[in-house]
Write a protein that holds these residues in place. Structure first.
Motif, PDB file in Angstrom:
ATOM      1  N   GLU A 258     -22.707  31.629  76.213  1.00  0.00           N
ATOM      2  CA  GLU A 258     -22.733  33.061  76.539  1.00  0.00           C
ATOM      3  C   GLU A 258     -23.091  33.348  77.997  1.00  0.00           C
ATOM      4  O   GLU A 258     -23.861  34.261  78.258  1.00  0.00           O
ATOM      5  CB  GLU A 258     -23.719  33.775  75.603  1.00  0.00           C
ATOM      6  CG  GLU A 258     -25.186  33.319  75.712  1.00  0.00           C
ATOM      7  CD  GLU A 258     -25.616  32.413  74.596  1.00  0.00           C
ATOM      8  OE1 GLU A 258     -24.764  31.653  74.074  1.00  0.00           O
ATOM      9  OE2 GLU A 258     -26.801  32.414  74.228  1.00  0.00           O
TER      10      GLU A 258
ATOM     11  N   HIS B 198     -18.011  35.257  69.102  1.00  0.00           N
ATOM     12  CA  HIS B 198     -19.461  35.023  69.068  1.00  0.00           C
ATOM     13  C   HIS B 198     -20.066  35.048  70.485  1.00  0.00           C
ATOM     14  O   HIS B 198     -21.019  35.782  70.739  1.00  0.00           O
ATOM     15  CB  HIS B 198     -19.760  33.698  68.362  1.00  0.00           C
ATOM     16  CG  HIS B 198     -21.206  33.329  68.344  1.00  0.00           C
ATOM     17  ND1 HIS B 198     -22.038  33.660  67.297  1.00  0.00           N
ATOM     18  CD2 HIS B 198     -21.990  32.700  69.265  1.00  0.00           C
ATOM     19  CE1 HIS B 198     -23.266  33.239  67.570  1.00  0.00           C
ATOM     20  NE2 HIS B 198     -23.266  32.648  68.760  1.00  0.00           N
ATOM     21  N   GLU B 199     -19.521  34.255  71.383  1.00  0.00           N
ATOM     22  CA  GLU B 199     -20.124  34.184  72.726  1.00  0.00           C
ATOM     23  C   GLU B 199     -20.045  35.543  73.431  1.00  0.00           C
ATOM     24  O   GLU B 199     -20.945  35.924  74.182  1.00  0.00           O
ATOM     25  CB  GLU B 199     -19.470  33.098  73.577  1.00  0.00           C
ATOM     26  CG  GLU B 199     -19.485  31.690  72.979  1.00  0.00           C
ATOM     27  CD  GLU B 199     -20.856  31.186  72.560  1.00  0.00           C
ATOM     28  OE1 GLU B 199     -21.872  31.709  73.033  1.00  0.00           O
ATOM     29  OE2 GLU B 199     -20.911  30.266  71.721  1.00  0.00           O
TER      30      GLU B 199
ATOM     31  N   HIS C   1     -22.767  37.943  72.497  1.00  0.00           N
ATOM     32  CA  HIS C   1     -24.023  37.704  73.217  1.00  0.00           C
ATOM     33  C   HIS C   1     -24.173  38.567  74.466  1.00  0.00           C
ATOM     34  O   HIS C   1     -25.270  38.670  75.016  1.00  0.00           O
ATOM     35  CB  HIS C   1     -24.122  36.244  73.633  1.00  0.00           C
ATOM     36  CG  HIS C   1     -24.619  35.325  72.556  1.00  0.00           C
ATOM     37  ND1 HIS C   1     -25.791  35.542  71.885  1.00  0.00           N
ATOM     38  CD2 HIS C   1     -24.118  34.163  72.056  1.00  0.00           C
ATOM     39  CE1 HIS C   1     -25.989  34.552  71.014  1.00  0.00           C
ATOM     40  NE2 HIS C   1     -24.984  33.703  71.092  1.00  0.00           N
TER      41      HIS C   1
ATOM     42  N   GLU D 272     -29.312  34.970  68.436  1.00  0.00           N
ATOM     43  CA  GLU D 272     -28.370  34.349  67.500  1.00  0.00           C
ATOM     44  C   GLU D 272     -28.194  35.126  66.193  1.00  0.00           C
ATOM     45  O   GLU D 272     -27.103  35.137  65.631  1.00  0.00           O
ATOM     46  CB  GLU D 272     -28.799  32.905  67.204  1.00  0.00           C
ATOM     47  CG  GLU D 272     -28.855  32.019  68.450  1.00  0.00           C
ATOM     48  CD  GLU D 272     -27.550  31.962  69.252  1.00  0.00           C
ATOM     49  OE1 GLU D 272     -26.505  32.416  68.747  1.00  0.00           O
ATOM     50  OE2 GLU D 272     -27.591  31.468  70.392  1.00  0.00           O
TER      51      GLU D 272
ATOM     52  N   TYR E  12     -29.301  31.992  62.734  1.00  0.00           N
ATOM     53  CA  TYR E  12     -27.908  32.478  62.773  1.00  0.00           C
ATOM     54  C   TYR E  12     -27.550  33.207  61.466  1.00  0.00           C
ATOM     55  O   TYR E  12     -27.406  34.416  61.428  1.00  0.00           O
ATOM     56  CB  TYR E  12     -26.929  31.318  62.947  1.00  0.00           C
ATOM     57  CG  TYR E  12     -26.928  30.686  64.323  1.00  0.00           C
ATOM     58  CD1 TYR E  12     -25.925  30.980  65.224  1.00  0.00           C
ATOM     59  CD2 TYR E  12     -27.916  29.781  64.691  1.00  0.00           C
ATOM     60  CE1 TYR E  12     -25.898  30.385  66.481  1.00  0.00           C
ATOM     61  CE2 TYR E  12     -27.899  29.184  65.942  1.00  0.00           C
ATOM     62  CZ  TYR E  12     -26.891  29.490  66.834  1.00  0.00           C
ATOM     63  OH  TYR E  12     -26.875  28.917  68.066  1.00  0.00           O
TER      64      TYR E  12
HETATM   65 ZN   LIG Z   1     -24.815  32.072  69.908  1.00  0.00          ZN
END
Ligand SMILES: [Zn+2]
Length: 536
Positions: A291, A326-327, A330, A349, A401
């Motif tokens: 990220e 996902h990244e 962030h 996370e 997560y």
């Molecule tokens: Zn992550």
């Protein structure tokens, strides 16, 4: 060697876990007196990267504001890299070292409120990342044409693995210039915007105009080609820029269509992308991804899911590129809202894992999102608590997560008003804009804005590894129920089904009784992350 012992008492069983921490962990993970007296203002990292020799050299200029008059300053840098000298106003300063921590003895009076600079000169063969991004350091790879393909990653381990800095998350620099001299014919891509490319020396100057955390800073050197698009976003026109290997350009143009879909969904749920001034970038790297702020690194091999795998096992995970979504998530939870201490890493996370289902919610509907986040439960271990150990750079269970995302999904049920829930998520990003925070601040904020005291819910799911059990007995016209495996005072409301009929209960550790009709099947609503036990 100073050793700390940590004893964790869990709710149902008493598990004693002794963890040993070293003086180095404390120097890395706490706000030491040699860190506390100065506030980071600006970095100019200026280095030359030599992939042939796997060698780097250069300087980091650290500008800071004096908060308290002190003379000894902690700067972190991990061997085998070496500090050659540190200067202030052209004069060399004495440096004493304790492992990765270096103490600079300043000569000049440090007047409270003034801004000062030191220049740290350093060089060496930095640690090579063997399993990037899990271990960290430099990845010295080659592309299919034999050209250098170089990248840094350093979450956890710390940015001091490749450049000297104040390596603690509580204090973010306000802005940063990253100058990197790369081999001829290759381009370096870092965070922020390319301010200047000095062709004679092949040095690129990237400027980040927003606060950035240390592990978010990165260097990526390759035979990159560029393409991009303009995104019509909540805060105006956002530049979305993509840097990929020359041979992968056509693939990337198709694959990165997910990027604008991501931006659309996340601005809806979380508010404006937090770094319009610095642009948004995707940068191809020789490892999975990270990220890095305003330069999300990407290495998911142009596949959907996580390297082609659906982590939820429901099929929904193959509708998007996991790494890209996902990244990028962030950018809101890690880069905009940043934990102060690694113990609270779930703020990065948990929320980002949760963002994946909101991406699905936006583009495929609520049921798809529910299927996905519930499907992620198969990855939860419930081994140790999610919250780690403070002041020693120690994060908690990997459950941060999937359990983190299911905790948030459960709270969405408790709020029971999707628009309100969306405003809470947007409010977090607005009210903690560009801040470093503690989990307590975020927990209190959610309780406050939802109008519910959720402290016991957070304590149960974040600070124990035990999942509540809804235990019940049903007989003709009577339902008896209670909670098992819960901390004192845990009173989370629950939606259950009696046959087809919705029923609301607020169980406690004591048996409660409700009058019902007949003797129906009992089922807890699947959206609550909780176990159920029939004690008939
Ligand atoms: Zn992550």
């Amino acid at each position: 060697m100073k050793i700390k012992f940590l004893v964790l008492l869990l709710a149902s069983t008493c598990i004693i876990q002794a963890q040993q921490f070293t003086e180095q962990d404390t120097l890395r993970g706490s706000i030491t007196p040699e860190r506390a007296w100065w506030d980071l203002n600006y970095y100019h990292l200026d280095i030359e990267v030599n992939p042939e020799e796997k060698y780097i050299s250069g300087t980091n200029t650290i500008r800071y504001k004096v908060l308290e008059q002190q003379k000894v300053m902690q700067v972190d840098l991990q061997p085998p890299l070496k500090i050659e000298k540190v200067t202030q106003d052209g004069k060399s300063l004495k440096v004493t070292s304790n492992g990765n921590a270096h103490f600079v003895h300043l000569k000049k009076k440090q007047k409270k409120g003034s801004y000062k600079e030191i220049i740290v000169h350093y060089s060496g063969h930095p640690k090579e990342a063997v399993r990037a991004p899990w271990d960290g350091g430099f990845s010295w790879k080659k592309d299919a044409n034999g050209k250098h393909f170089v990248a840094t990653s350093c979450q956890g381990l710390g940015a001091s693995v490749w450049w000297p800095n104040k390596d603690h998350m509580y204090d973010e620099v306000d802005s940063m210039l990253i100058s990197v001299k790369a081999p001829k014919g290759l381009l370096n891509v870092s965070n922020g915007r390319l301010r200047k490319l000095d062709k004679a020396t092949n040095t690129s100057h990237w400027f980040v105009s927003n606060p950035i955390n240390n592990y978010g800073v990165n260097v990526n050197i390759a035979d990159y080609v560029y393409f991009g698009e303009k995104f019509d976003g909540e805060k105006g026109t956002l530049d979305m820029d993509y840097y990929v290997l020359r041979d992968d350009l056509e693939k990337a143009k198709v694959h990165f269509l997910d990027a604008a879909k991501m931006m659309k969904a996340f601005e809806h749920w979380f508010g404006p992308y937090p770094f319009y001034e610095d642009s948004f970038k995707l940068v191809q790297v020789p490892y999975l991804g990270m990220e890095h702020q305003s330069s999300i690194t990407y290495g998911n091999q142009w596949k959907k899911g996580y390297l082609g795998k659906d982590l939820s096992g429901t099929g929904w995970g193959l509708k998007f590129d996991f790494l890209l979504i996902h990244e990028s998530g962030h950018e809101w939870f890690a880069n905009n809202i940043t934990y102060k201490d690694a113990a609270d890493m779930w703020l990065h996370e948990g929320f980002t894992s949760y963002s994946e289902n909101l991406f699905l919610n936006y583009h495929y509907g609520k049921e798809a999102a529910e299927d996905y986040v519930i499907g992620l439960r198969q990855n939860i271990k419930n081994d140790i608590p999610i919250i780690g150990t403070y002041d020693v750079n120690k994060s908690g269970s990997g459950d941060m997560y999937y359990k983190g995302s299911n905790l948030l999904h459960t709270i969405r049920q408790l709020v029971n008003d999707d628009e309100k829930w969306r405003q809470i998520l947007r409010g977090l990003n607005k009210d903690f804009y560009h801040q470093t925070v503690t989990t307590k601040q975020i927990e209190d904020y959610i309780s406050d804005k939802s109008g519910m005291d959720l402290s016991k819910v957070f304590d149960q799911y974040l600070r124990t590894a035990v999942i509540p059990v809804f235990e019940y007995k049903v007989s003709e016209n009577v339902l008896e129920y209670r909670y098992n495996n819960v901390i004192d005072g845990f009173d989370m409301p629950l939606k259950i089904y009696l046959g087809e009929k919705e029923h609301h209960v607020i169980p406690s550790p004591e048996w409660n009784t409700d009058k019902i009709e007949g003797q129906p099947d009992v089922k807890v609503d699947r959206n609550y992350y909780i176990e159920q036990k029939n004690s008939n």
